[in-house]
Design an enzyme around this catalytic site. Structure first.
Site, PDB file in Angstrom:
ATOM      1  N   CYS A 289     -30.851 -88.982 -76.672  1.00  0.00           N
ATOM      2  CA  CYS A 289     -30.189 -88.674 -75.402  1.00  0.00           C
ATOM      3  C   CYS A 289     -30.191 -89.833 -74.399  1.00  0.00           C
ATOM      4  O   CYS A 289     -29.132 -90.168 -73.862  1.00  0.00           O
ATOM      5  CB  CYS A 289     -30.797 -87.448 -74.734  1.00  0.00           C
ATOM      6  N   ARG A 318     -40.656 -88.914 -84.885  1.00  0.00           N
ATOM      7  CA  ARG A 318     -41.531 -88.091 -84.056  1.00  0.00           C
ATOM      8  C   ARG A 318     -42.874 -87.958 -84.733  1.00  0.00           C
ATOM      9  O   ARG A 318     -42.948 -87.817 -85.956  1.00  0.00           O
ATOM     10  CB  ARG A 318     -40.925 -86.701 -83.845  1.00  0.00           C
ATOM     11  N   GLN A 336     -30.684 -87.066 -86.668  1.00  0.00           N
ATOM     12  CA  GLN A 336     -30.039 -85.950 -85.988  1.00  0.00           C
ATOM     13  C   GLN A 336     -28.536 -86.166 -85.966  1.00  0.00           C
ATOM     14  O   GLN A 336     -28.078 -87.290 -85.791  1.00  0.00           O
ATOM     15  CB  GLN A 336     -30.525 -85.875 -84.538  1.00  0.00           C
ATOM     16  N   ASP A 338     -26.470 -85.793 -83.599  1.00  0.00           N
ATOM     17  CA  ASP A 338     -26.589 -85.567 -82.166  1.00  0.00           C
ATOM     18  C   ASP A 338     -25.256 -85.831 -81.482  1.00  0.00           C
ATOM     19  O   ASP A 338     -24.518 -86.705 -81.908  1.00  0.00           O
ATOM     20  CB  ASP A 338     -27.627 -86.560 -81.633  1.00  0.00           C
ATOM     21  N   HIS A 340     -23.418 -85.676 -77.314  1.00  0.00           N
ATOM     22  CA  HIS A 340     -23.532 -85.343 -75.899  1.00  0.00           C
ATOM     23  C   HIS A 340     -22.143 -85.290 -75.294  1.00  0.00           C
ATOM     24  O   HIS A 340     -21.323 -86.161 -75.567  1.00  0.00           O
ATOM     25  CB  HIS A 340     -24.414 -86.363 -75.183  1.00  0.00           C
ATOM     26  N   LYS A 420     -29.413 -72.437 -73.041  1.00  0.00           N
ATOM     27  CA  LYS A 420     -28.993 -72.940 -74.348  1.00  0.00           C
ATOM     28  C   LYS A 420     -28.532 -71.821 -75.274  1.00  0.00           C
ATOM     29  O   LYS A 420     -28.850 -70.649 -75.061  1.00  0.00           O
ATOM     30  CB  LYS A 420     -30.136 -73.707 -75.021  1.00  0.00           C
ATOM     31  N   HIS A 466     -26.067 -81.231 -74.566  1.00  0.00           N
ATOM     32  CA  HIS A 466     -26.597 -81.743 -75.838  1.00  0.00           C
ATOM     33  C   HIS A 466     -26.170 -80.764 -76.916  1.00  0.00           C
ATOM     34  O   HIS A 466     -26.186 -79.568 -76.678  1.00  0.00           O
ATOM     35  CB  HIS A 466     -28.125 -81.727 -75.907  1.00  0.00           C
TER      36      HIS A 466
END
Length: 599
Positions: A289, A318, A336, A338, A340, A420, A466
């Site tokens: 992000c 992680r 990911q 991912d 945005h 979310k 996200h």
RNA sequence: GCCCUUGUAGCUCAGUGGUAGAGCACUCCCUUGGUAAGGGAGAGGUCACGAGUUCAAAUCUCGUCAAGGGCUCCA
């Protein structure tokens, strides 16, 4: 035949769907506890609830239970059931309950008693055993079938689920109405084991995790990498088609970025430690992000540019605690999918609908077509003002309504920075997996002071969304592999067609056919091992190659190949041209099988 | 991180204190065989790693790492 959805004939109700099973399982846990206390007088009882497939009971016992203990306990349970003992409900006063518990020296029960409200009930099991319990139970152990239960495993569990409290010994069991149901349950467990992506990962040579490299770090072998690449290609194309642009961002960045984002404050336990390079400290990224945010902030944005939709297959690291890693499902390094979206407040609903559409489009390509959706709303500890939360939450609700999807509301279950939507998918054997998530974020735009210039020339804060569809490529690959039991659809199979020459004489013909497949972009190979046909077939089936093409003197003469398809069975001799066209088309249209239309 | 279990050949596993084993896979030879294992030979292991006990350790003890079943965690 091993169709991906080899489902059972006998239906197995969950506990929550059957009052009768609930009573059986709950009572079974009492029988278990009584048996344990008979065999292990030092064992103290705690709680023993039902689960969806059975029951468990937690004990505090000086010694852990062994496999042999489980056998003895099961035998004792059989005896108790055979005695046809009645289970009776007694409502007692708090004082009486306390006195009875103290007489038995059961400190955990005393703690439970302190936490419950009247009426206080206990259930007796015969003359000499009872347990503090709300019920319900069967009236007599004769209603329990001694041939329809099993003690499955023993495991550690914390008292009250709190890792700072005592570690107890939990015994898991399963219980059913009939031995047939138990047998079916066991068959399904074996089926799940057969589908286990860790086993398939090594059997099909898809990936490995290497001790020398470290836990939770995945090595994608050529076959796994090929299938992953096909997933990624599909994903990229779908995103371009849906109006996204793709980003690449670094894997490390200055630590200060994570101070600004706030991750250092509330997420540092999940981050790999920083590294010193020259005079600066760098951090391996645990999420993408902030990078997308920096990209947004790299220039002054106009409201005319919004919505901005940026996606990245971003690899993150992680720190997961030892003992939590699990195959591809829980790893330390993963990618990911991912994305945005930066948009105007009144674009929220439209953008969410687009995301839900894209999610459905992508997931259904992998035969995940049943979803369970959760909408999580504002928690008590949160940032942002009410108006923004209301706007955003209503935007999510309206999007779900417009999409016509049923959903549940998890009140107060949102992140502190925004509401979310989570989406779970159901696999071929009925398990639910959470992959996709859509989160609104009022925090990062604030912290990084993101702006756009509005129509009136003022600087405004954009809304940030996200979202991930697969969640993590690794995890999704694992789920998908189990969903298909390793029988990938034709378009995803790393090796699509294997040519099996019956004799060496037909090798030149096979080579020529191979070249044609390759030219058509079909992933073909020749088995050159020189083994007999039976062996070639066997090996090809074990590797779950979708199409095996037998080539002997007959086929070489007639420019054919004899086709054996895992999904469609033995299709007999087929012309080169027909086979080429069918397979090429199956790749182009991403089909489960090239032959479905021919049938 | 916690409880229990496990770690022996590429894979699946046997081996309870006295020179390291099997099947499959791999290499070579014979076989040219038509829809789920043809025959033979060979090669392959610091018994996860480190320490300790012992005349002697794959085997017993301790530690580390990793895996499996759970718990906790997965903003």
């Amino acid at each position: 035949m091993s169709a991906p959805s080899a489902v059972a004939a006998l239906s197995l109700p969950k506990t929550s769907e059957s009052e009768n099973l609930l009573k059986i399982r709950h009572s079974m846990s009492h029988v278990l506890a009584m048996a344990v206390q008979k065999l292990f007088p030092k064992a103290q009882v705690t709680i023993g609830p039902w689960t969806e497939n059975g029951f468990y009971y937690d004990f505090d016992n000086p010694e852990p239970f062994t496999e042999a203990d489980l056998k003895a306990i099961k035998k004792e349970m059989g005896k108790i059931i055979g005695r046809r003992l009645p289970l009776e409900r007694l409502v007692v006063s708090r004082e009486e309950a306390e006195a009875r518990i103290k007489a038995q020296n059961e400190p955990y029960k005393l703690e439970i008693l302190a936490g419950i409200t009247e009426p206080i009930s206990l259930y007796t099991l015969g003359e000499d055993w009872w347990d503090l319990c709300a019920g319900p139970h069967v009236a007599n152990t004769s209603e329990l079938n001694p041939k329809a239960f099993e003690l499955e495993s023993v495991a550690g569990a914390y008292w009250r689920g709190d890792e700072t409290k005592a570690q107890l010994q939990r015994i898991y069991g399963t219980a059913w109405e009939t031995p047939e149901q138990l047998a079916e349950y066991k068959r399904r467990k074996e089926e799940a084991l057969r589908r286990d992506h860790r086993r398939l990962g090594s059997d099909l040579d898809l990936f490995s995790i290497e001790d020398e490299a470290g836990a939770g770090l995945v090595f994608w072998h050529p076959r796994g990498a090929r299938t992953r690449l096909l997933i990624e290609d599909f994903w990229r194309q779908a995103h371009f088609d849906a109006g996204y642009e793709l980003l690449y961002t670094p894997h490390v960045a200055d630590l200060s970025l994570w101070k600004t984002s706030g991750h250092l404050d509330f997420y540092s336990e999940s981050m790999f430690g920083p590294m010193q390079v020259d005079e600066r400290q760098y951090q391996l990224k645990p999420m993408n992000c902030p990078f997308h945010v920096l990209t947004y902030a790299s220039t002054l944005r106009s409201y005319r540019e919004l919505p901005i939709r940026w996606a990245e297959l971003g690899t993150v690291y992680r720190y997961e605690r030892p003992g939590v890693m699990h195959g591809l499902m829980r790893v330390r390094g993963f990618t990911q999918d991912d994305a945005h979206v930066f948009c105007l407040p009144d674009q929220i609903t439209g953008e969410i609908v687009r995301i839900l559409d894209l999610t459905e489009q992508i997931l259904s390509m992998f035969d995940f077509k049943t979803y369970e959706i959760n909408l999580s709303t504002r928690p008590e500890k949160s940032i942002g003002d009410d108006a923004v939360w209301d706007l955003a939450t209503n935007g999510l609700i309206e999007a779900l309504e417009r999409k016509g999807w049923a959903y549940k509301i998890d009140a107060g279950g949102g992140a502190f920075y925004g509401p979310k939507i989570d989406l779970k998918i159901e696999d071929a054997i009925g398990r639910m997996w959470q992959c996709s998530t859509i989160q609104l974020d009022f925090n990062l735009p604030e912290r990084f002071d993101l702006e756009y210039v509005a129509a009136d020339g003022t600087r405004q804060r954009p809304i940030m969304i996200h979202r991930a569809i697969f969640g993590s490529l690794e995890r999704f690959f694992g789920i998908m592999t189990e969903n298909y039991a390793g029988d990938f659809p034709f378009w995803l199979a790393p090796e699509q067609i294997r040519l099996l020459p019956v004799t060496d004489e037909v090798r030149p013909y096979a080579e020529q056919l191979l070249a044609r497949f390759k030219a058509a972009g079909v992933r073909a190979s020749i088995d050159c091992s020189g083994d007999r046909l039976g062996k070639l077939i066997r090996n090809g089936e074990h590797m779950k190659i979708p199409v095996l093409a037998v080539i002997g003197a007959k086929e070489a003469e007639t420019n054919q190949a004899s086709v054996r398809s895992r999904r469609d069975g033995d299709l007999g001799p087929m012309d080169q041209q027909t086979l080429l066209e069918a397979t090429e088309r199956a790749n182009r249209e991403r089909l489960l099988s090239p032959f479905a239309a021919l049938g």
